[in-house]
Design a protein around this motif. Structure first.
Motif, PDB file in Angstrom:
ATOM      1  N   THR A 134       9.355  10.927   0.689  1.00 43.08           N
ATOM      2  CA  THR A 134       7.924  11.154   0.915  1.00 43.08           C
ATOM      3  C   THR A 134       7.123   9.854   0.966  1.00 43.08           C
ATOM      4  N   SER A 135       7.803   8.719   1.070  1.00 43.76           N
ATOM      5  CA  SER A 135       7.125   7.422   1.117  1.00 43.76           C
ATOM      6  C   SER A 135       6.422   7.203   2.448  1.00 43.76           C
ATOM      7  N   ARG A 136       5.225   6.624   2.350  1.00 40.95           N
ATOM      8  CA  ARG A 136       4.470   6.167   3.519  1.00 40.95           C
ATOM      9  C   ARG A 136       3.678   4.935   3.140  1.00 40.95           C
ATOM     10  N   CYS A 169       0.836  -1.206   0.000  1.00 40.91           N
ATOM     11  CA  CYS A 169       0.000   0.000   0.000  1.00 40.91           C
ATOM     12  C   CYS A 169       0.874   1.260   0.000  1.00 40.91           C
ATOM     13  N   HIS A 170       2.076   1.114  -0.517  1.00 45.01           N
ATOM     14  CA  HIS A 170       3.082   2.178  -0.564  1.00 45.01           C
ATOM     15  C   HIS A 170       2.579   3.362  -1.405  1.00 45.01           C
ATOM     16  N   ILE A 171       2.671   4.550  -0.840  1.00 49.71           N
ATOM     17  CA  ILE A 171       2.298   5.776  -1.538  1.00 49.71           C
ATOM     18  C   ILE A 171       3.385   6.821  -1.356  1.00 49.71           C
ATOM     19  N   TYR A 172       3.319   7.860  -2.193  1.00 50.86           N
ATOM     20  CA  TYR A 172       4.136   9.054  -2.021  1.00 50.86           C
ATOM     21  C   TYR A 172       3.192  10.170  -1.596  1.00 50.86           C
ATOM     22  N   VAL A 232      -1.821  12.393  -2.707  1.00 44.89           N
ATOM     23  CA  VAL A 232      -0.907  11.244  -2.682  1.00 44.89           C
ATOM     24  C   VAL A 232      -0.807  10.646  -4.073  1.00 44.89           C
ATOM     25  N   THR A 233       0.272   9.871  -4.269  1.00 44.35           N
ATOM     26  CA  THR A 233       0.485   9.149  -5.523  1.00 44.35           C
ATOM     27  C   THR A 233       0.804   7.704  -5.178  1.00 44.35           C
TER      28      THR A 233
END
Length: 105
Positions: free
Chosen positions: A81-83, A49-52, A99-100
């Motif tokens: 900026t990864s979360r 579920c990795h997003i920027y 988010v991306t």
């Protein structure tokens, strides 16, 4: 409900309202209909579920816990900026969040 903007891996943009009390991962997958695998179901053990997160938003999100940071830092697609979206609870304070979705690994 906060309105969130998400950019999919193909560059398409979706705006959607997310229900407070859910995780951002659930909102991206179930409300926005984005392809978020979330293999572990939101238990912070798979990083699918990795997003920027857009600059300027990181400081407004809950602090990243060590287990989340460790998972992300070993990914080839890691950025500052990864979360993991499963670790971000939806609250009204997220109104305007951008988010991306990170590339799949």
């Amino acid at each position: 409900m906060p309105r969130i903007t998400a950019t999919d891996r193909d560059g398409s943009v979706k705006e959607f309202d997310a229900a407070p009390g859910t995780s951002l991962m659930e909102a991206l997958r179930d409300v926005a209909g984005l392809d978020v695998a979330a293999i572990c179901g939101g238990s912070c053990s798979c990083a699918t579920c990795h997003i920027y997160v857009a600059p300027g938003w990181l400081d407004r999100l809950p602090e990243q816990q060590p287990d989340e940071r460790e998972l992300l830092e070993f990914m080839e697609t890691y950025r500052d900026t990864s979360r993991l979206s499963c670790q971000i609870p939806v609250t009204d304070d997220l109104a305007g969040l951008e988010v991306t979705l990170a590339p799949e690994e």
